[in-house]
Motif scaffolding. Structure first.
Motif, mmCIF file in Angstrom:
data_model
loop_
_atom_site.group_PDB
_atom_site.id
_atom_site.type_symbol
_atom_site.label_atom_id
_atom_site.label_comp_id
_atom_site.label_asym_id
_atom_site.label_seq_id
_atom_site.Cartn_x
_atom_site.Cartn_y
_atom_site.Cartn_z
ATOM 1 N N ASP A 31 38.490 55.569 53.439
ATOM 2 C CA ASP A 31 38.616 56.976 53.815
ATOM 3 C C ASP A 31 37.288 57.704 53.666
ATOM 4 O OD1 ASP A 31 41.195 56.923 54.652
ATOM 5 O OD2 ASP A 31 42.069 57.743 52.835
ATOM 6 N N TRP A 32 36.658 57.575 52.483
ATOM 7 C CA TRP A 32 35.401 58.322 52.336
ATOM 8 C C TRP A 32 34.233 57.637 53.018
ATOM 9 C CZ3 TRP A 32 31.732 55.477 50.009
ATOM 10 C CH2 TRP A 32 32.054 54.635 48.945
ATOM 11 N N ALA A 33 34.351 56.317 53.260
ATOM 12 C CA ALA A 33 33.288 55.642 54.013
ATOM 13 C C ALA A 33 33.249 56.118 55.464
ATOM 14 C CB ALA A 33 33.488 54.132 53.971
ATOM 15 N N SER A 34 34.397 56.552 55.985
ATOM 16 C CA SER A 34 34.452 56.982 57.379
ATOM 17 C C SER A 34 33.970 58.415 57.585
ATOM 18 C CB SER A 34 35.885 56.847 57.908
ATOM 19 O OG SER A 34 36.756 57.728 57.216
ATOM 20 N N VAL A 35 33.913 59.205 56.499
ATOM 21 C CA VAL A 35 33.553 60.623 56.677
ATOM 22 C C VAL A 35 32.357 61.061 55.841
ATOM 23 C CG1 VAL A 35 35.923 61.258 57.256
ATOM 24 C CG2 VAL A 35 35.183 61.381 54.881
ATOM 25 N N TRP A 36 31.767 60.152 55.051
ATOM 26 C CA TRP A 36 30.726 60.604 54.128
ATOM 27 C C TRP A 36 29.511 61.158 54.869
ATOM 28 C CZ3 TRP A 36 25.670 59.105 53.691
ATOM 29 C CH2 TRP A 36 25.295 57.938 54.351
ATOM 30 N N THR A 37 29.207 60.601 56.057
ATOM 31 C CA THR A 37 28.052 61.103 56.816
ATOM 32 C C THR A 37 28.274 62.549 57.234
ATOM 33 O OG1 THR A 37 27.636 58.862 57.641
ATOM 34 C CG2 THR A 37 26.579 60.690 58.799
ATOM 35 N N ASP A 38 29.477 62.844 57.754
ATOM 36 C CA ASP A 38 29.778 64.206 58.178
ATOM 37 C C ASP A 38 29.747 65.175 57.002
ATOM 38 O OD1 ASP A 38 30.119 63.194 60.675
ATOM 39 O OD2 ASP A 38 32.302 63.084 60.563
ATOM 40 N N ILE A 39 30.297 64.750 55.856
ATOM 41 C CA ILE A 39 30.307 65.615 54.681
ATOM 42 C C ILE A 39 28.890 65.886 54.190
ATOM 43 C CG2 ILE A 39 30.989 65.752 52.250
ATOM 44 C CD1 ILE A 39 33.547 64.292 52.975
ATOM 45 N N ALA A 40 28.074 64.830 54.126
ATOM 46 C CA ALA A 40 26.696 64.995 53.653
ATOM 47 C C ALA A 40 25.911 65.916 54.577
ATOM 48 C CB ALA A 40 26.016 63.631 53.543
ATOM 49 N N LEU A 41 26.037 65.696 55.888
ATOM 50 C CA LEU A 41 25.329 66.550 56.834
ATOM 51 C C LEU A 41 25.825 67.990 56.747
ATOM 52 C CD1 LEU A 41 25.078 64.281 60.015
ATOM 53 C CD2 LEU A 41 23.196 65.090 58.578
ATOM 54 N N GLY A 42 27.144 68.144 56.621
ATOM 55 C CA GLY A 42 27.700 69.491 56.520
ATOM 56 C C GLY A 42 27.170 70.245 55.320
#
Length: 230
Positions: A31-42
């Motif tokens: 779950d967090w591997a799929s969204v960590w890039t978006d969260i970090a960029l955000g």
């Protein structure tokens, strides 16, 4: 890929079973591997906007010195700021505090927070799954719903006298302290470490690589798919 845990017993007993613990660890990491890039960029983009954009710019953009104008444009501009700032549901609240301090209307803050459904990565997901036409329709429907919700909240909270009179929202804690939040952070860090360890020991990395690989196709050398008939 079915990772559900069936069988007899209660939900708790199945969750703490070896198979259940493995399934939970795989869900947790993927779950967090799929969204960590978006969260970090955000978080990075939100922080950059908060630190580098002058306060005067926000006041001008949101017509902060015009009470009626601010109420009218806030819910319309709020979602657009969310789109270009790449915020997610983690980074939008800190930036919402920055925008509130900068002069956006109360309804604009609400519309901005709702707008994590139409940020660029999610719009791209809509495009991939449904195509450009449906993605555009979803964008318009969501944008209209967010703006109307912002106007409704502005009206209801304004009539009820619940809109804060001052604009001094605190974005972060002033200091690190030992409290219940610290204890919970430590407890869940331990649980997270256990889940990651289980994930690494039960074939999780191979599964993650397989999910990230391009989907196979049935196209032949001539570029056309082969159809098998019975």
């Amino acid at each position: 890929m079915d990772m559900s845990v069936g069988g007899e017993g209660t939900v708790l007993s199945r969750a703490i079973s070896p198979k259940g613990f493995t399934a939970i660890s795989h869900f947790f990491v993927m779950d967090w591997a799929s969204v960590w890039t978006d969260i970090a960029l955000g978080l990075l983009i939100s922080g950059a906007l908060a630190a580098w954009v002058p306060h005067q710019f926000w006041q001008t953009l949101f017509l902060a010195h015009d009470r009626i104008g601010s109420v009218l444009v806030g819910p319309l501009i709020g979602p657009l700021v969310a789109i270009i700032s790449f915020v997610c549901s983690v980074g939008n609240v800190p930036l919402a505090a920055v925008l509130w301090n900068g002069g956006i209307s109360f309804g604009g803050v609400v519309a901005f927070i709702f707008a994590d459904l139409i940020i660029l990565p999610i719009l791209d997901i809509y495009r991939k799954y449904y195509g450009w036409r449906i993605a555009g329709l979803l964008f318009l429907v969501f944008y209209a719903a967010m703006a109307l919700a912002g106007y409704a909240v502005e009206l209801l909270f304004g009539v009820s006298g619940l809109i804060p009179a001052k604009r001094h929202a605190t974005v972060a804690m002033a200091s690190v302290s030992w409290n219940y939040t610290t204890v919970l952070n430590i407890v869940f860090l331990v649980i997270a470490a256990m889940l990651i360890w289980r994930f690494m020991r039960t074939g999780g990395p191979d599964m993650l690589r397989m999910m990230a690989a391009p989907a196979p196709t049935n196209a032949g050398s001539d570029g056309h798919a082969h159809h098998h008939h019975s």
